[in-house]
Every structure is written in structure tokens, then in C-alpha cells.
Enzyme design. Structure first.
Site, mmCIF file in Angstrom:
data_model
loop_
_atom_site.group_PDB
_atom_site.id
_atom_site.type_symbol
_atom_site.label_atom_id
_atom_site.label_comp_id
_atom_site.label_asym_id
_atom_site.label_seq_id
_atom_site.Cartn_x
_atom_site.Cartn_y
_atom_site.Cartn_z
ATOM 1 N N CYS A 1 -3.025 30.936 -20.757
ATOM 2 C CA CYS A 1 -3.858 31.743 -21.659
ATOM 3 C C CYS A 1 -4.623 32.845 -20.946
ATOM 4 O O CYS A 1 -5.256 33.669 -21.598
ATOM 5 C CB CYS A 1 -4.825 30.834 -22.419
ATOM 6 S SG CYS A 1 -6.159 30.226 -21.380
ATOM 7 N N LYS B 1 6.219 -6.647 4.113
ATOM 8 C CA LYS B 1 4.852 -6.177 4.338
ATOM 9 C C LYS B 1 4.401 -5.480 3.049
ATOM 10 O O LYS B 1 4.925 -4.416 2.686
ATOM 11 C CB LYS B 1 4.820 -5.212 5.521
ATOM 12 C CG LYS B 1 3.429 -4.814 5.949
ATOM 13 C CD LYS B 1 3.473 -4.109 7.296
ATOM 14 C CE LYS B 1 2.107 -3.855 7.867
ATOM 15 N NZ LYS B 1 1.266 -2.994 7.056
ATOM 16 N N CYS C 1 -8.771 24.926 -16.680
ATOM 17 C CA CYS C 1 -8.895 26.041 -17.614
ATOM 18 C C CYS C 1 -9.891 25.584 -18.675
ATOM 19 O O CYS C 1 -9.691 24.548 -19.311
ATOM 20 C CB CYS C 1 -7.548 26.341 -18.274
ATOM 21 S SG CYS C 1 -7.732 27.425 -19.711
ATOM 22 N N GLU D 1 9.006 -11.544 6.775
ATOM 23 C CA GLU D 1 8.410 -11.392 5.439
ATOM 24 C C GLU D 1 8.322 -9.920 5.104
ATOM 25 O O GLU D 1 8.370 -9.077 5.991
ATOM 26 C CB GLU D 1 6.968 -11.934 5.437
ATOM 27 C CG GLU D 1 6.859 -13.387 5.747
ATOM 28 C CD GLU D 1 5.407 -13.806 5.980
ATOM 29 O OE1 GLU D 1 4.483 -13.039 5.627
ATOM 30 O OE2 GLU D 1 5.219 -14.890 6.532
ATOM 31 N N ASP E 1 2.172 -3.472 0.457
ATOM 32 C CA ASP E 1 1.308 -2.315 0.652
ATOM 33 C C ASP E 1 0.159 -2.338 -0.352
ATOM 34 O O ASP E 1 0.179 -1.652 -1.364
ATOM 35 C CB ASP E 1 2.141 -1.038 0.501
ATOM 36 C CG ASP E 1 1.430 0.156 1.089
ATOM 37 O OD1 ASP E 1 0.391 -0.038 1.745
ATOM 38 O OD2 ASP E 1 1.903 1.288 0.886
ATOM 39 N N CYS F 1 -6.242 27.572 -25.571
ATOM 40 C CA CYS F 1 -5.193 27.558 -24.548
ATOM 41 C C CYS F 1 -4.026 26.713 -25.073
ATOM 42 O O CYS F 1 -4.192 25.514 -25.326
ATOM 43 C CB CYS F 1 -5.771 26.988 -23.264
ATOM 44 S SG CYS F 1 -4.561 26.816 -21.961
ATOM 45 N N CYS G 1 -5.636 31.107 -15.809
ATOM 46 C CA CYS G 1 -4.770 30.114 -16.430
ATOM 47 C C CYS G 1 -3.398 30.737 -16.711
ATOM 48 O O CYS G 1 -3.332 31.809 -17.326
ATOM 49 C CB CYS G 1 -5.394 29.620 -17.732
ATOM 50 S SG CYS G 1 -4.294 28.540 -18.655
ATOM 51 N N TYR H 1 -0.077 -14.869 2.420
ATOM 52 C CA TYR H 1 0.879 -14.992 3.531
ATOM 53 C C TYR H 1 0.312 -15.587 4.810
ATOM 54 O O TYR H 1 0.971 -15.530 5.846
ATOM 55 C CB TYR H 1 1.514 -13.640 3.832
ATOM 56 C CG TYR H 1 0.520 -12.493 3.931
ATOM 57 C CD1 TYR H 1 -0.481 -12.486 4.901
ATOM 58 C CD2 TYR H 1 0.587 -11.419 3.044
ATOM 59 C CE1 TYR H 1 -1.379 -11.440 4.990
ATOM 60 C CE2 TYR H 1 -0.310 -10.367 3.124
ATOM 61 C CZ TYR H 1 -1.290 -10.388 4.102
ATOM 62 O OH TYR H 1 -2.175 -9.362 4.174
ATOM 63 N N LYS I 1 7.865 -0.931 10.474
ATOM 64 C CA LYS I 1 7.559 -0.042 9.346
ATOM 65 C C LYS I 1 8.831 0.644 8.870
ATOM 66 O O LYS I 1 9.554 1.227 9.677
ATOM 67 C CB LYS I 1 6.547 1.027 9.791
ATOM 68 C CG LYS I 1 5.219 0.450 10.286
ATOM 69 C CD LYS I 1 4.286 0.170 9.157
ATOM 70 C CE LYS I 1 3.496 1.409 8.837
ATOM 71 N NZ LYS I 1 2.338 1.140 8.007
#
Ligand code: IVH
Length: 712
Positions: A404, A110, A419, A108, A112, A425, A401, A220, A307
Site C-alpha cells: 500500500c 540426541k 505497516c 540413543e 533437541d 492495506c 509497504c 535418558y 552431531k
């Protein structure tokens, strides 16, 4: 009538299954809605027929969940991990040694996500518990009920009277992308990956928010006594028939070769799946052999996980750019020597934030490992120290920044730098205008980020109000824009003056005020002036508005420049108040109501709107003029005492709904179906969800849901 309720529930369960599990709907959204509305109307009229497993309960509720810790009937184990066919071959050898034969396996994917254990009694979902520490987990039944691929009531026959079924709850890529976009837009930190987002969502206190996030499931592992079939594969096939979402990608494998083929196939093919997987699980099919093999304290001896290796490449970090978003959040992005990775050329990768950079002491010209996770944007996952240039110096995060020059700030408890030069800005200004014109905000068509940038650079638009001063002649002379596009833009700007008040509130871009919060504010304050003059306490009285949002609204209006912009928008004729609809009915004419407590199916503001729409009047305090105290759970003690003293009758939510005679609960909301359709708003599929929406305030994420980028 009771028969009709049962019939509607049966039909809705069936269509829900076709839509969410089978992916082949048989009726239109409109017809589905009609059935649902009829059911909700009847359930209001017959409160004794209430059932937590009714399809009407998929929407969640705004009652705060307190998770009860529940011990698992048998522990939720993990799986031993393997990384090569050699290790799988060892696993197979051990089993042959123990059983004296080559056994049959089931391979099957796996998934996540986050593990869940569901209990069904007599065909009805009774409990859903998270993995927790494997021994005990949180009872998250209310949240699980909102996941539409999970059957609340089983179909078919032959299921055990009592069983547990375990599986994975996950957030498909599309939902993950949408969720993170929304979070970015309102200045919340995005989730690092779909797994964290799924786990965080399951632990939300407010199930009506869970309902909207688009979680999905694959089951499952089923356990009952006796088992429905001698083997796992056959059991899952049967479970599929009872309405569970079982992965179509399971395969019986009788040899190592077949297992190896399955792995090789999915190692590539998984990249095309609309959800994350991180490996393959290889399980012994026969329950009898499983019993013979047994388990260790940690994992069963009859299963193993392979895995997938994340495809990784090594490349040089050439330089780092810093991007400034609409909210002022600064994101470091690495420029890389271009490399091929999983079918595309990668040139840039997010470095997330300063903490992540420090954690691995990332330096310029380091050779870094880059991976593509389930996420679309590649990430740097490590540094190859053996290739570090001599004399390289630690990398310092910028202090000003890049756009700006303002000093950056890192607010307490946040991973990102900001910022704070909100008004001047440039990328923040452009970002705000882009947000303002976006489809779900003012829906100004014909221009995108590039055009906004162009208008800004040419000093034609420096804030959202300037859009309404634009002339066709100014637009048509710009590069890439002709007469026709200029016409379209001007017409679209004009049309935006009809966009409803709640969307104007969303469009102006107050931090933490997303679409649903904007709707709640609009519903509560009814017009801009009420909102503008509200103090903190008054803001907190609105539905789902917490301290963080209230402070953000106050800060926004405290700014003189913001107020000037708002005044200008008012002058141009934007919608500054809720459009009062024609009264739906006058059944409540002459009656006055005080609302107190929390309610099962409606928010307080929705109830207020209903009272209004049906000709009644809302009062804040109980007096001798009050006709009814509309009381929910946790009704205020003083209000209850006052009502008793003045002989004001208490009525429940369902008694109140009965007074309305089953009229549609959201008929007074100004956004018509036509409007929603035009704007491709799918919320009409579940109008009973609470069209006014819920904010994300009060949302609690658990400590282990690291939302920050997991860079390394
Ligand atoms: S079987 C005792 N099957 O992987 C074995 N697990 O590392 C029960 N997982 O906690 C698990 N996809 O959350 C199984 N097809 C699958 C799975 C799967 C994902 C997760 C599950 C479990 C973890 C074990």
C-alpha cells in the site's frame, strides 16, 4: 470416600499413561472425563485429601510461579561433540586403552529440547529443575506436572526409594506448528524453533498456559544409590516399566560398525520423526566402567555426542519479496535458484527480519547456504563470501509497504517492521477477513483465502461486515464458484450468526486477542456494549488482561471505522452477548457474594459465573447486604477488615464448592459439548482445564529465548 479418591487417581494415572506414553488409549475421552469430573468433585468435597500429584493437577494453575533456584545434587554436565566416525573411533580407542577391552555402548538419539532433572521420592515426583548453569537451575515443578508423559506417581515396583532421572523436554512438531500459528494470528512474534519454544514454555509464569502447549518428554539418565541394575540400558528398560517415557530408539552396540550403522540409519530416518533431534549420543553401558572412566569438569569421559550434519546447499539469492501479514508484520522472503535439499526442491527461504539480514551483510546475488532445520521452512544460514559478485551493494530493507505504500515502522523492542495502514492495506484487509471466517472464529465454510482475494478484488467484500451483504448471484458468477458452492457459502454465512459471543470477539481480530483472551473478555463483560465502554482500569480488572491487551482493545474501539463495522455486525444479528444459560440450580438464591483474592481451582470470573448459575448474586464491595466474602489467597486487606466489622463470614473456595454440592464447574458455559465436538475442539478432553482458558498475558519469556528467527 477416601478409597474412591485413591481408586480414581489410580485409574486416571493408568489411562493417562496409556494415552500419553503408550499411545494406546483403552477408554473414550468421554469416560476419561467422567472419571476426572468425579475425582474433581470429590477433591472439592474433601479438601484435606488434596495432593499436588493428583491427576487433577495436570492442568496447572494461574498462580504465578516464582522459580526458586535449586542446586543440583550432582552437576548437569554437557557432552563432548564429534562430527565424524574418526572422532568416535578415537573415543573408543581411549576407552579400550583405559579398560583393556572393547566395552559395550548404548546408542540413543540426541533430542533437541531442553534438559530437565526430576526427583522421585517413594514413587512420587517431588521436584523438577532445569539445567540452568549446570550447577543450579530453576525449580519448575509446577510446570513439569502439566506434562502428561511425565508420571506424577510411579507404577509397578522395584524403583529406588529416592532417585533422580534426567531427560529432555521438547515440543513435538505438531504442537510447535499450532503454537506458532496462534502466535502469528494474534500478532505475537513466532518462536524460531521448537527448542526455543520448549525452553520458553518451561519458564512461563503461568502453568495453565504450559498445560496447553503440548510439551513432551524423553528420559535418558537415571541416578540412584545403589543403581537398580548394573547397566544403563537395563536401568532405562526398568524405568519404562515404572511409567517413564523412554525412547524406543535405543540400541546396544558392541562395535564401531554397529555404531556407524545406527548413525547412518538415523541420519535419514530422523527426518520422519515427529520431533527434532540433532545427533546421536553414544554412552558406555556399564556403570562400573563409567565410574572407572570418570568425568572432566565439563563432560563425562564415558559418553560422546555425534552431531548430525544439517544438509546444506549453496544457491543464489535472486531477489527478495516482502510479505505483509494480517497484523501488518512484514517478512522478507528470499527467492532462490531452485535446488534440491533433503528430498524437496527449495525455491524460497525466509530471511526473517532486517537485523538478521544486516548481521551477515546479505546482498542480492550472493551465494547463500540453505538448510532445512526441524522446521519445515528452509532457512538461509550463511553467505559464501568467496562467490560474492564484485561491486555488490549492501541490501536495504524497504521503507514503504510493498502493498500500500505506507511508511513502515519498527516498534521499539521488536525485530519486525510493520505497516500501520491497518484499514486500507490490501493484504491486511484480506488477512483479517480470512481470519474472521476461519474455523475457530466464525467457521464460515466453502471459502478460503483465494475466494476472499477474489471477492476483495471484485470489490464485493472490503471488510468483514460486507460478508453479510453478499448475494448468491454475486458469488455464482465468480470463476471456480458455481451455484452449489455459492449456496453453501451463503448458508454458512447465515449460520455464523449463531456463533457464540466469545468467538465473535476473537473473529473481529483485535491484536493480541487470541481465543482464550476473547473468552475471558466475553466472560467478564458479558456483552459488547460493556466491553465497548470499558476504560483501561475496567479492562485490567478482567481475568488475565494486562496492559498490552487493554491498550490494544482501546485502540481498536477508538477507531471510528472499526466501530462502524461493529455496528453493522450487530445489525446483521451476530451474537453480541453471552447467552445466559438456564440456572443450573437455585441453591444460592437470596445469597450475595463478594469475591477477593486468587483461587486454586477457579478464576474469579469462573466463580462469578458459578454464583450466577446457581441463583446467587455478585457484589463488588462488602456491605451489610453481603452474605459471604469468598476469599482466596491474598484477599484484599480492606475487604477483610470490612467483612470482620460487619460480621460477614469468610468462606474458602472449597467451602463454596461444597455449597454447590459438587455440581460440574463448567456447566454454565454456553459452548455445549455438542458444539465443541462439531468444531473439533479437543479442550473437552480436559474440561476442568478451565474451559474459559487463560490468555497469554503476563507471559514472560527468558532473555535467552531468542524468538526471532535465527537466520545465521
Ligand atoms: S545424556 C552427562 N542423552 O544433550 C550426560 N543427553 O550436550 C547427560 N541430550 O544437556 C546427558 N538427548 O540436554 C543425554 N539421549 C540423550 C540426550 C541428551 C539430548 C542433551 C541433554 C544434554 C545435552 C548435552
Amino acid at each position: 470416600m477416601k478409597d474412591r479418591i485413591a481408586e480414581l487417581r489410580r485409574q486416571l494415572d493408568h489411562h493417562n499413561y496409556l494415552y500419553y506414553v503408550q499411545n494406546r488409549p483403552e477408554i473414550s475421552d468421554y469416560d476419561y472425563d467422567k472419571l476426572m469430573r468425579e475425582l474433581i468433585g470429590l477433591e472439592e468435597l474433601y479438601p484435606d485429601m488434596a495432593d499436588p500429584n493428583s491427576p487433577s493437577q495436570r492442568v496447572g494453575s494461574d498462580i504465578t510461579n516464582q522459580f526458586e533456584q535449586v542446586r543440583h545434587r550432582f552437576p548437569m554436565l554437557s557432552l563432548a561433540n564429534t562430527y565424524s566416525m574418526d572422532e568416535i573411533s578415537d573415543f573408543n580407542d581411549r576407552i579400550i586403552k583405559e579398560t583393556d577391552r572393547q566395552v559395550e555402548y548404548v546408542c540413543e538419539l540426541k533430542f533437541d529440547g531442553t534438559a530437565i532433572s526430576l526427583t522421585y521420592e517413594n514413587g512420587v515426583l517431588t521436584r523438577a529443575v532445569t539445567r540452568g548453569d549446570g550447577t543450579a537451575g530453576d525449580d519448575v515443578t509446577a510446570n513439569i506436572r502439566t506434562i502428561r508423559s511425565i508420571p506424577l506417581r510411579l507404577q509397578g515396583e522395584g524403583y529406588p526409594a529416592f532417585f533422580e532421572i534426567r531427560g529432555e523436554i521438547f515440543l513435538p512438531h505438531a504442537s510447535f506448528k499450532r503454537l506458532n500459528q496462534e502466535r502469528e494470528e494474534i500478532g505475537e512474534t513466532p518462536f524460531a524453533n521448537p527448542r526455543n519454544a520448549a525452553a520458553g514454555t518451561l519458564k512461563l509464569q503461568n502453568s495453565s498456559i504450559v498445560a496447553k502447549r503440548g510439551l513432551d518428554s524423553y528420559l535418558y539418565d537415571l541416578t540412584s544409590d545403589p543403581m537398580p541394575a548394573p547397566g544403563h540400558f537395563e536401568t532405562l528398560e526398568m524405568a519404562r516399566g515404572w511409567g517413564f517415557k523412554i525412547s524406543p530408539h535405543m540400541k546396544k552396540c558392541g562395535s564401531l560398525e554397529e555404531i556407524s550403522e545406527f548413525i547412518a540409519h538415523w541420519d535419514k530416518a530422523r527426518l520422519d520423526l515427529p520431533y527434532d533431534t540433532d545427533g546421536v549420543v553414544i554412552k558406555v553401558n556399564s556403570y562400573q566402567v563409567r565410574r572407572q572412566l570418570g568425568s572432566t569438569a565439563k563432560a563425562p569421559r564415558w559418553a560422546v555426542a555425534y552431531k548430525f550434519k544439517a544438509e546444506q546447499v549453496l544457491t543464489e539469492l535472486l531477489s527478495v519479496d516482502f510479505q505483509v501479514g494480517r497484523t501488518g508484520a512484514v517478512t522478507p522472503v528470499g527467492n532462490l535458484t531452485p535446488v534440491q535439499l533433503a528430498g524437496t526442491t527449495v525455491k524460497r527461504a525466509s530471511l526473517h527480519n532486517e537485523d538478521q539480514i544486516k548481521l551477515r551483510d546479505l546482498r542480492l546475488h550472493d551465494w547463500v547456504y540453505v538448510e532445512k532445520g526441524g522446521e519445515i521452512i528452509p532457512k538461509v544460514t550463511g553467505v559464501e563470501l568467496s562467490r560474492r559478485p564484485v561491486n555488490s551493494l549492501p541490501f536495504h530493507f524497504i521503507v514503504r509497504c510493498p502493498a500500500c505504500g505506507a511508511h513502515l515502522q519498527k516498534p521499539e523492542g521488536e525485530a519486525r517492521h510493520y505497516c500501520l495502514n491497518y484499514l486500507h492495506c490490501p493484504p491486511q484487509i484480506v488477512g483479517r477477513i480470512v481470519h474472521f471466517i476461519s474455523r475457530r472464529a466464525m467457521n464460515i465454510e466453502g471459502m478460503g483465502e483465494e475466494t476472499v482475494q477474489l471477492l476483495y478484488e471484485n470489490k464485493l467484500v472490503e471488510n468483514i461486515a460486507d460478508l453479510y451483504e453478499l448475494k448468491k448471484e454475486q458469488l455464482s458468477v465468480l470463476p471456480r464458484l458455481g451455484e452449489k458452492s455459492a449456496d453453501n457459502i451463503i448458508r454458512s454465512i447465515e449460520n455464523s450468526k449463531n456463533v457464540p459471543f466469545s468467538r465473535v470477539l476473537y473473529a473481529i481480530g483485535m491484536r493480541f486477542v487470541g481465543e482464550t483472551t476473547a473468552k475471558n473478555l466475553a466472560m467478564h463483560f458479558r456483552n459488547f456494549d460493556h466491553l465497548l465502554h470499558a476504560n483501561r482500569e475496567q479492562l485490567l480488572e478482567a481475568e488475565e488482561i494486562g496492559g498490552k491487551i487493554a491498550d490494544s482493545v482501546l485502540a481498536f474501539f477508538a477507531d471510528r471505522e472499526n466501530r462502524t463495522i461493529i455496528d453493522r455486525l450487530r445489525g446483521y444479528g451476530l451474537q453480541f452477548e453471552m447467552v445466559e444459560q438456564e440456572k443450573t440450580s437455585t441453591v444460592l438464591a437470596g445469597k450475595t457474594f463478594v469475591i477477593s483474592g486468587t483461587f486454586e481451582n477457579h478464576s474469579r470470573d469462573e466463580l462469578k459465573a458459578l454464583i450466577d448459575a446457581h441463583g446467587g448474586k455478585n457484589l463488588a464491595a462488602v456491605s451489610s447486604n453481603t452474605t459471604y466474602l469468598l476469599a482466596g489467597a491474598k484477599v484484599g486487606d480492606s475487604k477483610r477488615a470490612k467483612a470482620r466489622k460487619l460480621n460477614v463470614p469468610l468462606i474458602s473456595e472449597s467451602e463454596f464448592m461444597a455449597m454447590l454440592g459438587g455440581t460440574s464447574p463448567d456447566s454454565e458455559f454456553p459452548e455445549t459439548d455438542a458444539y465443541r465436538k462439531e468444531n473439533n475442539d479437543l479442550s473437552h478432553r480436559f474440561p476442568y482445564v478451565n474451559n474459559y482458558g487463560h490468555t497469554e498475558s503476563g507471559e514472560t519469556e527468558t532473555a535467552d529465548d531468542t524468538q526471532q528467527g535465527q537466520l545465521f
